[in-house]
Design a protein around this motif. Structure first.
Motif, PDB file in Angstrom:
ATOM      1  N   CYS A  81       0.821  -1.210   0.000  1.00  0.00           N
ATOM      2  CA  CYS A  81       0.000   0.000   0.000  1.00  0.00           C
ATOM      3  C   CYS A  81       0.856   1.262   0.000  1.00  0.00           C
ATOM      4  N   LEU A  82       0.635   2.110  -1.003  1.00  0.00           N
ATOM      5  CA  LEU A  82       1.254   3.426  -1.070  1.00  0.00           C
ATOM      6  C   LEU A  82       0.311   4.429  -0.424  1.00  0.00           C
ATOM      7  N   PHE A  83       0.747   4.987   0.698  1.00  0.00           N
ATOM      8  CA  PHE A  83      -0.075   5.958   1.415  1.00  0.00           C
ATOM      9  C   PHE A  83       0.334   7.367   1.024  1.00  0.00           C
ATOM     10  N   LEU A  84      -0.565   8.072   0.318  1.00  0.00           N
ATOM     11  CA  LEU A  84      -0.360   9.473  -0.013  1.00  0.00           C
ATOM     12  C   LEU A  84      -0.850  10.367   1.118  1.00  0.00           C
ATOM     13  N   VAL A  85      -1.709   9.832   1.987  1.00  0.00           N
ATOM     14  CA  VAL A  85      -2.211  10.569   3.147  1.00  0.00           C
ATOM     15  C   VAL A  85      -1.307  10.289   4.340  1.00  0.00           C
ATOM     16  N   PRO A  86      -1.275  11.169   5.342  1.00  0.00           N
ATOM     17  CA  PRO A  86      -0.434  10.928   6.516  1.00  0.00           C
ATOM     18  C   PRO A  86      -0.914   9.711   7.314  1.00  0.00           C
ATOM     19  N   LEU A  87       0.027   8.911   7.816  1.00  0.00           N
ATOM     20  CA  LEU A  87      -0.337   7.827   8.722  1.00  0.00           C
ATOM     21  C   LEU A  87      -0.988   8.381   9.984  1.00  0.00           C
ATOM     22  N   GLY A  88      -0.690   9.638  10.321  1.00  0.00           N
ATOM     23  CA  GLY A  88      -1.274  10.255  11.505  1.00  0.00           C
ATOM     24  C   GLY A  88      -2.703  10.716  11.329  1.00  0.00           C
ATOM     25  N   SER A  89      -3.256  10.613  10.118  1.00  0.00           N
ATOM     26  CA  SER A  89      -4.648  10.983   9.883  1.00  0.00           C
ATOM     27  C   SER A  89      -5.559   9.782  10.126  1.00  0.00           C
ATOM     28  N   ALA A  90      -6.872  10.029  10.165  1.00  0.00           N
ATOM     29  CA  ALA A  90      -7.821   8.926  10.344  1.00  0.00           C
ATOM     30  C   ALA A  90      -7.724   7.943   9.181  1.00  0.00           C
ATOM     31  N   PHE A  91      -7.645   8.442   7.961  1.00  0.00           N
ATOM     32  CA  PHE A  91      -7.494   7.592   6.771  1.00  0.00           C
ATOM     33  C   PHE A  91      -6.203   6.771   6.891  1.00  0.00           C
ATOM     34  N   GLY A  92      -5.160   7.398   7.437  1.00  0.00           N
ATOM     35  CA  GLY A  92      -3.874   6.737   7.578  1.00  0.00           C
ATOM     36  C   GLY A  92      -3.845   5.626   8.608  1.00  0.00           C
ATOM     37  N   SER A  93      -4.903   5.500   9.414  1.00  0.00           N
ATOM     38  CA  SER A  93      -4.952   4.398  10.387  1.00  0.00           C
ATOM     39  C   SER A  93      -5.069   3.046   9.695  1.00  0.00           C
ATOM     40  N   ASN A  94      -5.331   3.060   8.381  1.00  0.00           N
ATOM     41  CA  ASN A  94      -5.317   1.811   7.609  1.00  0.00           C
ATOM     42  C   ASN A  94      -3.883   1.361   7.294  1.00  0.00           C
ATOM     43  N   GLY A  95      -2.897   2.058   7.831  1.00  0.00           N
ATOM     44  CA  GLY A  95      -1.510   1.735   7.584  1.00  0.00           C
ATOM     45  C   GLY A  95      -0.958   0.685   8.522  1.00  0.00           C
ATOM     46  N   THR A  96      -0.371   1.113   9.637  1.00  0.00           N
ATOM     47  CA  THR A  96       0.309   0.191  10.547  1.00  0.00           C
ATOM     48  C   THR A  96      -0.621  -0.881  11.083  1.00  0.00           C
ATOM     49  N   ALA A  97      -1.786  -0.477  11.582  1.00  0.00           N
ATOM     50  CA  ALA A  97      -2.695  -1.433  12.219  1.00  0.00           C
ATOM     51  C   ALA A  97      -3.313  -2.404  11.229  1.00  0.00           C
ATOM     52  N   VAL A  98      -3.638  -1.939  10.031  1.00  0.00           N
ATOM     53  CA  VAL A  98      -4.396  -2.743   9.079  1.00  0.00           C
ATOM     54  C   VAL A  98      -3.477  -3.399   8.045  1.00  0.00           C
ATOM     55  N   THR A  99      -2.780  -2.576   7.241  1.00  0.00           N
ATOM     56  CA  THR A  99      -1.927  -3.134   6.188  1.00  0.00           C
ATOM     57  C   THR A  99      -0.842  -4.036   6.762  1.00  0.00           C
ATOM     58  N   LEU A 100      -0.168  -3.558   7.792  1.00  0.00           N
ATOM     59  CA  LEU A 100       1.002  -4.260   8.312  1.00  0.00           C
ATOM     60  C   LEU A 100       0.632  -5.350   9.313  1.00  0.00           C
ATOM     61  N   ALA A 101      -0.086  -4.975  10.391  1.00  0.00           N
ATOM     62  CA  ALA A 101      -0.358  -5.936  11.472  1.00  0.00           C
ATOM     63  C   ALA A 101      -1.427  -6.953  11.083  1.00  0.00           C
ATOM     64  N   ARG A 102      -2.550  -6.491  10.548  1.00  0.00           N
ATOM     65  CA  ARG A 102      -3.645  -7.412  10.242  1.00  0.00           C
ATOM     66  C   ARG A 102      -3.338  -8.248   8.998  1.00  0.00           C
ATOM     67  N   HIS A 103      -2.841  -7.617   7.931  1.00  0.00           N
ATOM     68  CA  HIS A 103      -2.731  -8.324   6.649  1.00  0.00           C
ATOM     69  C   HIS A 103      -1.304  -8.704   6.262  1.00  0.00           C
ATOM     70  N   GLY A 104      -0.323  -8.330   7.062  1.00  0.00           N
ATOM     71  CA  GLY A 104       1.043  -8.713   6.737  1.00  0.00           C
ATOM     72  C   GLY A 104       1.548  -8.106   5.456  1.00  0.00           C
ATOM     73  N   GLY A 105       1.099  -6.911   5.140  1.00  0.00           N
ATOM     74  CA  GLY A 105       1.476  -6.261   3.897  1.00  0.00           C
ATOM     75  C   GLY A 105       2.709  -5.382   4.042  1.00  0.00           C
ATOM     76  N   THR A 106       2.942  -4.575   3.025  1.00  0.00           N
ATOM     77  CA  THR A 106       4.079  -3.661   2.977  1.00  0.00           C
ATOM     78  C   THR A 106       3.567  -2.236   2.875  1.00  0.00           C
ATOM     79  N   LEU A 107       4.171  -1.334   3.655  1.00  0.00           N
ATOM     80  CA  LEU A 107       3.826   0.082   3.603  1.00  0.00           C
ATOM     81  C   LEU A 107       4.838   0.814   2.742  1.00  0.00           C
ATOM     82  N   VAL A 108       4.354   1.520   1.721  1.00  0.00           N
ATOM     83  CA  VAL A 108       5.190   2.389   0.894  1.00  0.00           C
ATOM     84  C   VAL A 108       4.853   3.821   1.292  1.00  0.00           C
ATOM     85  N   LEU A 109       5.850   4.551   1.818  1.00  0.00           N
ATOM     86  CA  LEU A 109       5.568   5.821   2.477  1.00  0.00           C
ATOM     87  C   LEU A 109       6.394   6.964   1.896  1.00  0.00           C
TER      88      LEU A 109
END
Length: 574
Positions: free
Chosen positions: A235-263
Motif C-alpha cells: 500500500c502506497l499511502f499518499l495521506v499521513p499515517l497520523g490521519s484517520a485515513f492513515g490508520s489503515n496503515g500500521t494497524a491494518v496493512t502491516l499488522a492485520r494483513h502482513g502487507g508492505t507500507l510504501v511511504l
C-alpha cells in the motif's frame, strides 16, 4: 492520571464479533509479531531510507518499547505521535501497542495551539515529534507547551544524533535500549489502542478512541474486501499515517494483513508517480485532489524526470476518500492507472462504505453520489430520522447512522460529543444525509450541518460541487458559504481550472442550469486558484478558502467574481 476511555457499544456485540471471527481478538503488536515469525525477511516498510524487513522493524519496535517503559510510560497512558510518514511513525505506533499504551498520532503541520488542545484533553504523558521537518521544528514547539500541560512528562525528539532540543529526550537514545529485556503487555483486544483525530466541523478537533479489535477487525475487513486473491497488500499511502485515513496503515496493512507500507514523507504529484513506477503498489490510498494533481502531471509536457515515459504499472485499486469523488476524476484515473477507482465513504467517527472493485465509475445523479453497499463485517449502516433516530424505510432520505466491528469506543474527554453523536444503543450519528435504495446501495445526499443559508433558503454545497465537477473547464472545486450583510450568506465556488482558460461565473451558472439546478443554488462568487489548499490530513481546507474569500469580499453586497489569484500555500500530506 489517565484519561477515561469507555466503550459505548454493548460488550456482548464486541464479544460476538470476536467469537465468530469477524475480529481477530488479538492486540496489534501480537498480530504483527505473528506475521514476523511467519516470514521474518518480508519487507515491512519502504520509505526515504530504503527497505526495512519485519525482523529489523520488530527489533526497533522492542528497543523503543523498552526505552519508553524505562521512562515510566505504562499501559493505558496516552502518548502523542507527530511524525511524518516513514519508519519512525510505524515503530512508534507498534511500540506503544506492545506497551499497552494508547497512541495519539496527529499529522505534522497542525499548529501548536491545536496540538496543545489534543495533548491536554487526552492527558498525554509524552509526545514523540521530529526535530525538524520541512522548515518547521515540531519537537521544540511541543517542548514549549510543557508548562501548560501538567500531565506531559516527556517530549521525545526524533532526529540525528545530537540534534535533540534542550529539555527533550533523544529518540536515538531510546532506540539503543535492550530489546531482550522487554516483555510485551498483551493488552485486552477490546481496550483502546489508538486515538483518531477527526477533521470535522467542531470548534476544536474531535478525538475518537479505537480498540485493537476495531482497527484490526473492522477497518481490517474494509481493506480485505479490496484484496481479491488474499495476497498481502503493498500500500502506497499518499495521506499521513497520523490521519484517520492513515490508520489503515500500521494497524491494518502491516499488522492485520502482513502487507508492505510504501511511504512518502510528504506528498507531491511527482514523488507519488515515481513511487508507483518504482515500487509497484497494489493499492494507492489518497484523496481525489491528490490524484487530480497526478493526472495533470501525466497529461502535461514530459519533464526531465520522465513522468510520461511508459505506462504506469496497474495497481489493484486506487482508494480515494476524504472528499467527494466526481465521475470525471474517477474515469480519468481509471484510464490512466489501468485499475478500478474505489470511492470510499468513511470517517474517524465510525462509518465506512465503498464502491468496490467494479470497473464502473461512481455514479452521481439527482438522488446523490453512490457510496456502495454497506458491509456488516465493517459497519452496518442505516438511514434514520434525525430527530427520533428511528430507522426509515428504503428510498427515504435521512441521517446516516452506523454500528459494527469498526465502531469506535467513545469520544475522548468529550461527553457532550458522546451525547450528540452516539445513540443509547451505540449507533454513530454521522451528520450526513443519505438514502438506501431497494438495491441496497447507499447514496450520499449532503450534510445536516454543512448548509449555506441564503436569505432563509438552504443550499447544500455538496450538491453544487457534484454538478460543477462535470464542467469541462473545472479540475477541482470546493463550494463554501461566506457572510453577507444582506442575504446572511452567499455561496462561493473555489475552482482549479482544467486547461489554460478558467471558467467564468456566468459559464458555471449556465452549466448548472443545464444540469437542472435551480437559480437560487448557483454560486455568486468565484475564486480561481492554481491548487486547492489542503489541511495537514490531506483534505481540502475549506476554512482557508472561506477566510481568503472573506478577506477579498467586495464592499458592496452585490454578487461578484473574485479575480484569479495565486494559490494559497499547499499543505503537504505528510
Amino acid at each position: 492520571m489517565t484519561v477515561a476511555l469507555h466503550d459505548l457499544l454493548p460488550a456482548g456485540l464486541r464479544r460476538g464479533w470476536a467469537a465468530e471471527g469477524t475480529c481477530p481478538d488479538l492486540d496489534l503488536y501480537s498480530l504483527f509479531r505473528a506475521r514476523q515469525i511467519a516470514d521474518p525477511h518480508a519487507t515491512a516498510v519502504i520509505d526515504a531510507k530504503g527497505e526495512l524487513c519485519r525482523t529489523a522493524l520488530d527489533r526497533k519496535v522492542r528497543c523503543l518499547a523498552a526505552g519508553l517503559a524505562g521512562l515510566g510510560i505504562r499501559a493505558g497512558e496516552v502518548v502523542g505521535v507527530q511524525l511524518p510518514n516513514g519508519r519512525g511513525a510505524v515503530i512508534a505506533e507498534l511500540a506503544l501497542a506492545a506497551l499497552g499504551a494508547v497512541a495519539l498520532p496527529f499529522p505534522v503541520g497542525r499548529g501548536s495551539l491545536e496540538a496543545e488542545v489534543l495533548l491536554r484533553k487526552a492527558e498525554a504523558v509524552a509526545v514523540i515529534a521530529s526535530v525538524e521537518h520541512r522548515g518547521g521544528h515540531p519537537a521544540a514547539e511541543l517542548r514549549a507547551l510543557v508548562p501548560a500541560l501538567p500531565e506531559l512528562r516527556h517530549v521525545i525528539a526524533a532526529g540525528p544524533v545530537g540534534s535533540a532540543p534542550e529539555g527533550t529526550i533523544a529518540l536515538t537514545g531510546l532506540l539503543r535500549s535492550d530489546p531482550a529485556a522487554f516483555v510485551p503487555a498483551r493488552p485486552d483486544p477490546d481496550s483502546a489502542a489508538r486515538i483518531l483525530v477527526s477533521s470535522g466541523s467542531e470548534a476544536e478537533p474531535k478525538m475518537v478512541a479505537y480498540s485493537h479489535n476495531a482497527l484490526a477487525g473492522g477497518r481490517g475487513n474494509f481493506l480485505a474486501s479490496l484484496m481479491p486473491d488474499g495476497t498481502p497488500p503493498r500500500c502506497l499511502f499518499l495521506v499521513p499515517l497520523g490521519s484517520a485515513f492513515g490508520s489503515n496503515g500500521t494497524a491494518v496493512t502491516l499488522a492485520r494483513h502482513g502487507g508492505t507500507l510504501v511511504l512518502l514523507d510528504h506528498f507531491t504529484p511527482e514523488s507519488a508517480l515515481a513511487a508507483v513506477r518504482e515500487h509497484r503498489p497494489t493499492h494507492v490510498l489518497g484523496v481525489p485532489t491528490m490524484v487530480r494533481m497526478m493526472l495533470e502531471r501525466l497529461a502535461g509536457p514530459a519533464s526531465g524526470a520522465g513522468e510520461r515515459e511508459g505506462e504506469l504499472p496497474a495497481p489493484t485499486a486506487l482508494v480515494l476518500g476524504g472528499a467527494a469523488l466526481d465521475e470525471t476524476t474517477a474515469e480519468d484515473a481509471a484510464r490512466a492507472f489501468g485499475c478500478p477507482v474505489v470511492n470510499l465513504y468513511g470517517s474517524a467517527d465510525g462509518v465506512n462504505c465503498h464502491t468496490g472493485l467494479g470497473k464502473g465509475a461512481p455514479e452521481a445523479g439527482s438522488d446523490g453520489i453512490v457510496a456502495g453497499r454497506p458491509d456488516p463485517r465493517v459497519a452496518d449502516i442505516r438511514i434514520a430520522d434525525p430527530e427520533t433516530h428511528e430507522q426509515l424505510p428504503d428510498g427515504e432520505t435521512g441521517e446516516i447512522i452506523a454500528r459494527g466491528p469498526m465502531t469506535p469506543m467513545c469520544y475522548v474527554a468529550a461527553p457532550e460529543l458522546d451525547a450528540r453523536y452516539r445513540t443509547p444503543e451505540g449507533w454513530v450519528r454521522t451528520g450526513d444525509l443519505g438514502m438506501i435504495g431497494e438495491d441496497g446501495v447507499l447514496r450520499l445526499v449532503g450534510r445536516l450541518k454543512d448548509i449555506v443559508i441564503r436569505g432563509g433558503a438552504n443550499i447544500s454545497p455538496a450538491e453544487v460541487e457534484r454538478e460543477l465537477a462535470s464542467h469541462p473547464r473545472v479540475r477541482d472545486v470546493v463550494c463554501v458559504g461566506i457572510p453577507d450583510r444582506l442575504m446572511g450568506e452567499r455561496l462561493a465556488a473555489c475552482v482549479v481550472p482544467r486547461g489554460p482558460e478558467a471558467p467564468t461565473l456566468a459559464s458555471l451558472g449556465a452549466h448548472l442550469t443545464r444540469r437542472g439546478l435551480e437559480q437560487r443554488k448557483h454560486p455568486e462568487r468565484l475564486l480561481v486558484i492554481a491548487e486547492l489548499p489542503l489541511t495537514p490530513a490531506g483534505k481540502p481546507d475549506r476554512a482557508a478558502l472561506r477566510a481568503r474569500l472573506t478577506e477579498s469580499a467586495p464592499s458592496a453586497a452585490a454578487p461578484s467574481a473574485a479575480a484569479p489569484a495565486p494559490a494559497p500555500p499547499l499543505a503537504h500530506a505528510g
